[in-house]
Motif scaffolding. Sequence first.
Motif, PDB file in Angstrom:
ATOM      1  N   ALA A 195       0.828  -1.202   0.000  1.00  0.00           N
ATOM      2  CA  ALA A 195       0.000   0.000   0.000  1.00  0.00           C
ATOM      3  C   ALA A 195       0.865   1.256   0.000  1.00  0.00           C
ATOM      4  CB  ALA A 195      -0.932  -0.009   1.209  1.00  0.00           C
ATOM      5  N   ARG A 196       1.961   1.240   0.756  1.00  0.00           N
ATOM      6  CA  ARG A 196       2.812   2.429   0.812  1.00  0.00           C
ATOM      7  C   ARG A 196       3.464   2.711  -0.532  1.00  0.00           C
ATOM      8  NH1 ARG A 196       7.749   3.983   5.020  1.00  0.00           N
ATOM      9  NH2 ARG A 196       8.298   5.931   3.975  1.00  0.00           N
ATOM     10  N   GLN A 197       3.967   1.701  -1.191  1.00  0.00           N
ATOM     11  CA  GLN A 197       4.671   1.967  -2.439  1.00  0.00           C
ATOM     12  C   GLN A 197       3.729   2.393  -3.554  1.00  0.00           C
ATOM     13  OE1 GLN A 197       6.894  -1.399  -3.809  1.00  0.00           O
ATOM     14  NE2 GLN A 197       5.112  -2.655  -4.210  1.00  0.00           N
ATOM     15  N   LEU A 198       2.432   2.105  -3.400  1.00  0.00           N
ATOM     16  CA  LEU A 198       1.447   2.547  -4.387  1.00  0.00           C
ATOM     17  C   LEU A 198       0.849   3.900  -4.036  1.00  0.00           C
ATOM     18  CD1 LEU A 198      -0.350  -0.863  -5.005  1.00  0.00           C
ATOM     19  CD2 LEU A 198       1.176   0.331  -6.576  1.00  0.00           C
ATOM     20  N   GLY A 199       1.308   4.500  -2.932  1.00  0.00           N
ATOM     21  CA  GLY A 199       0.740   5.759  -2.488  1.00  0.00           C
ATOM     22  C   GLY A 199       0.982   6.919  -3.430  1.00  0.00           C
ATOM     23  N   GLY A 200       1.940   6.798  -4.331  1.00  0.00           N
ATOM     24  CA  GLY A 200       2.213   7.882  -5.266  1.00  0.00           C
ATOM     25  C   GLY A 200       1.413   7.829  -6.542  1.00  0.00           C
ATOM     26  N   GLU A 201       0.611   6.779  -6.719  1.00  0.00           N
ATOM     27  CA  GLU A 201      -0.196   6.688  -7.936  1.00  0.00           C
ATOM     28  C   GLU A 201      -1.442   7.572  -7.816  1.00  0.00           C
ATOM     29  OE1 GLU A 201       1.464   5.432 -10.132  1.00  0.00           O
ATOM     30  OE2 GLU A 201       2.840   4.190  -8.963  1.00  0.00           O
ATOM     31  N   ALA A 202      -2.013   7.941  -8.951  1.00  0.00           N
ATOM     32  CA  ALA A 202      -3.154   8.856  -8.949  1.00  0.00           C
ATOM     33  C   ALA A 202      -4.345   8.276  -8.200  1.00  0.00           C
ATOM     34  CB  ALA A 202      -3.537   9.192 -10.393  1.00  0.00           C
ATOM     35  N   GLN A 203      -4.535   6.955  -8.295  1.00  0.00           N
ATOM     36  CA  GLN A 203      -5.632   6.269  -7.605  1.00  0.00           C
ATOM     37  C   GLN A 203      -5.051   5.062  -6.872  1.00  0.00           C
ATOM     38  OE1 GLN A 203      -8.078   5.774 -11.230  1.00  0.00           O
ATOM     39  NE2 GLN A 203      -9.576   7.141 -10.267  1.00  0.00           N
ATOM     40  N   ASP A 223      -5.798   3.209  -4.235  1.00  0.00           N
ATOM     41  CA  ASP A 223      -6.640   2.067  -3.871  1.00  0.00           C
ATOM     42  C   ASP A 223      -6.916   1.184  -5.084  1.00  0.00           C
ATOM     43  OD1 ASP A 223      -6.708   2.930  -1.274  1.00  0.00           O
ATOM     44  OD2 ASP A 223      -8.660   3.899  -1.436  1.00  0.00           O
ATOM     45  N   GLN A 224      -7.192   1.814  -6.212  1.00  0.00           N
ATOM     46  CA  GLN A 224      -7.420   1.046  -7.434  1.00  0.00           C
ATOM     47  C   GLN A 224      -6.138   0.363  -7.896  1.00  0.00           C
ATOM     48  OE1 GLN A 224      -9.506   3.147 -10.535  1.00  0.00           O
ATOM     49  NE2 GLN A 224     -11.006   4.031  -9.125  1.00  0.00           N
ATOM     50  N   ALA A 225      -5.002   1.028  -7.707  1.00  0.00           N
ATOM     51  CA  ALA A 225      -3.723   0.420  -8.075  1.00  0.00           C
ATOM     52  C   ALA A 225      -3.455  -0.820  -7.230  1.00  0.00           C
ATOM     53  CB  ALA A 225      -2.597   1.428  -7.914  1.00  0.00           C
ATOM     54  N   LEU A 226      -3.774  -0.755  -5.929  1.00  0.00           N
ATOM     55  CA  LEU A 226      -3.575  -1.913  -5.061  1.00  0.00           C
ATOM     56  C   LEU A 226      -4.498  -3.055  -5.471  1.00  0.00           C
ATOM     57  CD1 LEU A 226      -2.206  -3.204  -2.648  1.00  0.00           C
ATOM     58  CD2 LEU A 226      -3.889  -2.107  -1.161  1.00  0.00           C
ATOM     59  N   GLN A 227      -5.728  -2.750  -5.827  1.00  0.00           N
ATOM     60  CA  GLN A 227      -6.646  -3.781  -6.297  1.00  0.00           C
ATOM     61  C   GLN A 227      -6.130  -4.416  -7.591  1.00  0.00           C
ATOM     62  OE1 GLN A 227     -10.475  -1.887  -6.644  1.00  0.00           O
ATOM     63  NE2 GLN A 227     -10.596  -1.422  -4.463  1.00  0.00           N
ATOM     64  N   ALA A 228      -5.598  -3.589  -8.499  1.00  0.00           N
ATOM     65  CA  ALA A 228      -5.056  -4.113  -9.749  1.00  0.00           C
ATOM     66  C   ALA A 228      -3.847  -4.999  -9.496  1.00  0.00           C
ATOM     67  CB  ALA A 228      -4.682  -2.955 -10.678  1.00  0.00           C
ATOM     68  N   LEU A 229      -2.995  -4.594  -8.555  1.00  0.00           N
ATOM     69  CA  LEU A 229      -1.834  -5.406  -8.224  1.00  0.00           C
ATOM     70  C   LEU A 229      -2.257  -6.739  -7.631  1.00  0.00           C
ATOM     71  CD1 LEU A 229       1.237  -5.674  -7.971  1.00  0.00           C
ATOM     72  CD2 LEU A 229       1.069  -4.554  -5.738  1.00  0.00           C
ATOM     73  N   THR A 230      -3.260  -6.727  -6.760  1.00  0.00           N
ATOM     74  CA  THR A 230      -3.745  -7.966  -6.150  1.00  0.00           C
ATOM     75  C   THR A 230      -4.330  -8.889  -7.202  1.00  0.00           C
ATOM     76  OG1 THR A 230      -4.189  -6.821  -4.072  1.00  0.00           O
ATOM     77  CG2 THR A 230      -5.273  -8.932  -4.402  1.00  0.00           C
ATOM     78  N   ARG A 231      -5.059  -8.345  -8.163  1.00  0.00           N
ATOM     79  CA  ARG A 231      -5.584  -9.177  -9.259  1.00  0.00           C
ATOM     80  C   ARG A 231      -4.444  -9.780 -10.069  1.00  0.00           C
ATOM     81  NH1 ARG A 231      -9.327  -4.848  -9.794  1.00  0.00           N
ATOM     82  NH2 ARG A 231      -8.099  -4.000 -11.541  1.00  0.00           N
TER      83      ARG A 231
END
Length: 240
Positions: free
Chosen positions: A131-139, A141-149
């Motif tokens: 979650a921390r490393q995705l904190g710089g993306e525009a969205q 939460d959606q980036a974390l969901q995409a990574l999990t998929r």
Amino acid sequence: MKLVLLSGWGIDARIWQPLAPYWPDGVEVITPDWPGYRASPGLERANDLAALAEAMRGTRPAEAVWIGWSLGALLAAALLDHLPTPRGLIRLGMAERFTDAPGCRVSFAELRAFRRAFRRDPEAIRQRFLARQLGGEAQPDQALQALTRLIGPRPPADTATLDAGLAWLATLETTGPLARSGCPNATLIGEHDPLFDAAALSEAEVLPGTGHCPQLAMPERLARTLVATARALLATGATA
């Protein structure tokens, strides 16, 4: 042209899949997993760089340009002391070091505490890091969901491998191995990378509009940038 793409901490080689449709003709892409990730056997001693080099020897041809992302960049640089020098090395999402160097937002003390917490609850801490490393993306939460998929909900590596990776994040650096090897190299860091600040960006090619995980945020543009950077390194090596 051959590219060897190397993933970072807690994330396996599937992180590169979003780029697959965008590689141009004539570019061969190899995406090996590090030992201990997915079906790849772990090392007998998870923090043994010499053993890591032997395990990776067949998957990282010297005639390729290596692209290491995050921890993958630190490990790629460290392995320059153990493997034949590639035609170039691109550090994606990584500066000279991960901690306690100009441009690093993570202190050694913070990473040490993070490692202690990881030993108590590995999966909760892995999720926190993602979650921390995705904190710089525009969205984010959606980036974390995409990574999990993309990589699934379960840890892609065993606990010993992940713990060794945290130790490497704390101790490895890229400057010495690059200087000793003479390997042509380049650094790419996202404009909004939460792990690095302006000092690191000033020494890198900045990827606008993204953070630490451009594979999710801008796969087409990242593929083009990696190919262009690799070609520039090959030209540098040819004229050296």
